[in-house]
Design a protein around this motif. Structure first.
Motif, short mmCIF file in Angstrom:
data_model
loop_
_atom_site.label_atom_id
_atom_site.label_comp_id
_atom_site.label_asym_id
_atom_site.label_seq_id
_atom_site.Cartn_x
_atom_site.Cartn_y
_atom_site.Cartn_z
N PHE A 1 82.16 -40.43 57.43
CA PHE A 1 81.28 -40.22 58.40
C PHE A 1 80.14 -40.83 58.52
O PHE A 1 79.66 -41.38 59.82
CB PHE A 1 80.89 -38.76 57.96
N ASN B 1 79.80 -43.63 61.79
CA ASN B 1 78.37 -43.35 62.88
C ASN B 1 77.85 -44.66 62.89
O ASN B 1 77.18 -44.84 63.96
CB ASN B 1 77.63 -42.13 62.05
N GLN C 1 74.46 -35.19 63.63
CA GLN C 1 75.85 -35.99 63.60
C GLN C 1 75.67 -37.55 63.91
O GLN C 1 76.42 -38.09 63.38
CB GLN C 1 76.72 -35.48 64.78
N MET D 1 76.18 -29.90 57.85
CA MET D 1 76.48 -31.01 57.94
C MET D 1 76.61 -31.84 56.59
O MET D 1 76.25 -31.42 55.61
CB MET D 1 75.43 -31.77 58.75
#
Length: 597
Positions: free
Chosen positions: A384, A388, A103, A162
């Motif tokens: 994403f 992040n 992640q 993912m």
């Protein structure tokens, strides 16, 4: 109707009419055996699974390049629970590789690049996006290989679900936890140059952890027990070695390589909140106290106030290097091995080298590098990647580098002495930072190479076109985002720099353009030509081109005039034929009338 004085009499009366078997529990536990025929049954299915996995060999060698792996030839798969989210070990006949679905893919890749610039040993890594062809190939082959093992398949699927996958270099080795005292004596040795280099690089890893506030490795500045699985020493194995030999603490036949930092945890300290500011202020105080003790111990060694060979001072009193007692206690706790002062000194040298490298690189370059890692919204999966990246606290990096600079200015003589005794061989890799500034990130390598192909196609050179056709047939260009090779083969090229362009084509296609052109133009007869003759030859070529153009124009005009003359002749012939036909009509009519009579 019978009357009851209380509920107990009613209950007894009611149960007296029911069968005893109905009142007993009829729970039958599910058998711990798969449904279907028994093991000794003769009605078993004769269909064999497509892939029969063997047990993963942790002593196997890594693949020669993480860019090339036979995903259709998977022979073994294993799951590691160490690290923040666990990784997948995949083995083929060529070696092993690591697949990680995280992640924090963007943060991991940014820290990976930063570690490489600061010369910290780390396994090679590349990132694959969800729409790349190789991404689909990896998912399909991993699911196919683990289909017959329901437990393993479920664990693998949950880890690769993912948007971004990390492909990492496999490091065959052991962590500190499974080292043992005998192997620790060899790993922490300081006699040979290779062993001293190993300890110095361990200190550089520790310095990097203090920069990013990584508490998931050593309990140096943090109130925890550390994680010994996140630091590994590489062992030089062969395909003949097995897992049992690798994990046997009494097997001392292996040679040892460098320490590798496996998983750099992200410190999510919110510097905007009061609680986060208090936590950071405590961390900064601990960092200053540690650096103060570190530089004082190193200066005492430099001034010969402490002899690390004997552990005594000038007057023979007992003196120890106590600045990294947490590290030595951590090593003893997991290996039962006491480190000497000379071994501690090598780690201290590595920490000072890491601090100096961070100061040389500076926060400005880190911020500039940080901005280069953001990608287009159209290329990001639901934001994403960029979201992040925003979790990285650059203000904390700035504060740590300011603290480093404070001690760097106060102990400049110590830093100079450390550079002298290490021959300044652990400096930063500024060339990798320049590659990032030039757009040589994994997300931009393909776009840049495709634009370069379009430029080459527009050139119209038949030699280059033939090379490009050969490249497409051989599928030289990757279809994913690949990790750079250690030799920096993907450096960006200035489109106006012909020499660099020819050099890149030579590296990719193994063809020397100069030799080809020399053979084509027979330039061997003109090796002694000076610059004036070359200029004159160029002028002659230009004149010849002009003359050829004039000749072409004259030829085209002559062709046009000839075509006009031919058209006129054709028109005259048509007119004569029409007159002849008209003159012959009355004679034909007379002949027809005579025939009728």
């Amino acid at each position: 109707m019978k009357k009851f004085q209380n509920i107990e009499e009613y209950t007894k009366y009611r149960y007296s009419f029911q069968d005893k078997e109905q009142r007993e529990a009829r729970y039958v536990p599910y058998p711990h055996q798969r449904p279907g025929p028994e093991k000794n049954s003769t009605k078993k299915s004769e269909i064999q699974p497509d892939i029969i996995l063997r047990e993963f060999n942790y002593a196997t060698r890594p693949v020669p390049s993480i860019r090339k792996f036979d995903w259709e030839g998977i022979k073994a798969v294993a799951i590691s629970e160490s690290g923040s989210q666990g990784v997948i070990f995949v083995e083929s006949d060529d070696g092993a590789i690591v697949v990680k679905g995280s992640q924090d893919a963007a943060v991991d890749y940014f820290l990976y690049k930063l570690k490489r610039i600061l010369n910290v040993t780390v396994p090679q890594m590349r990132v694959i996006r969800w729409y790349d062809n190789e991404f689909k190939k990896i998912i399909r082959n991993l699911e196919k290989a683990t289909f017959c093992d329901e437990t393993l398949g479920r664990r693998v699927t949950s880890r690769i679900d993912m948007a971004y996958l990390q492909i990492q270099e496999y490091i065959p080795g052991i962590s500190i936890q499974g080292m043992g005292p005998h192997r620790a004596a060899l790993v922490f040795d300081h006699i040979t140059p290779e062993s001293r280099d190993r300890l110095i690089r361990l200190g550089m890893i520790i310095a990097f952890d203090t920069l990013i506030n990584n508490s998931d490795r050593y309990p140096l500045l943090w109130d925890n027990g550390g994680n010994p699985d996140n630091i590994m020493v590489k062992m030089k194995t062969t395909f003949l070695n097995k897992t049992e030999q690798l994990r046997d603490p009494n097997n001392l036949t292996f040679d040892y390589g460098k320490f590798y930092a496996l998983d750099s945890g992200l410190s999510c300290v919110n510097s905007k909140s009061e609680q986060g500011l208090r936590a950071l202020s405590k961390y900064y105080i601990k960092l200053e106290n540690f650096l103060n003790e570190l530089f004082l111990d190193m200066k005492a060694v430099m001034l010969a106030q402490v002899d690390p060979m004997t552990g005594t001072g000038r007057n023979g009193e007992r003196k120890k290097l106590n600045s990294i007692n947490q590290i030595t206690s951590f090593v003893y706790q997991h290996t039962l091995y006491h480190m000497s002062d000379m071994q501690i000194l090598q780690i201290m040298i590595g920490i000072i080298v890491g601090v100096e490298n961070a100061c040389q690189f500076g926060i400005d370059r880190i911020q500039e590098m940080y901005q280069r890692f953001f990608i287009k919204e159209s290329d990001d999966w639901r934001g994403f990647w960029n979201e992040n990246l925003r979790r990285i606290n650059l203000q904390m990096y700035n504060d740590c580098i300011l603290i480093y600079g404070k001690f760097r200015g106060a102990y400049i003589d110590v830093i100079k002495w450390v550079k002298d005794i290490t021959l300044n061989q652990y400096h930063i890799r500024i060339e990798e930072f320049e590659q990032i500034l030039n757009g040589d990130l994994e997300f931009e390598v393909i776009e840049q190479s495709q634009s370069k192909i379009e430029e080459l196609n527009k050139s119209g050179d038949p030699l280059i076109n033939s090379l490009l056709e050969q490249q497409q047939e051989d599928q030289v260009l990757p279809q994913d985002i690949n990790e750079q090779e250690p030799q920096n083969q993907n450096e960006p090229i200035d489109p106006n720099d012909n020499e660099a362009l020819h050099k890149r084509i030579k590296e990719i296609f193994d063809v020397d353009l100069d030799e080809v052109h020399n053979n084509a133009l027979n330039q061997s007869n003109y090796q002694g030509v000076d610059s004036q003759q070359q200029n004159s030859s160029q002028l002659n070529k230009q004149n010849n081109n002009k003359n050829s153009n004039q000749n072409l124009q004259q030829n085209s005009s002559q062709l046009q005039s000839d075509q006009a003359k031919n058209i006129q002749k054709q028109e005259q012939q048509q007119a004569q034929n029409e007159q002849m036909q008209q003159s012959q009509l009355p004679q034909q009519q007379q002949n027809n009338s005579q025939q009728k009579k």
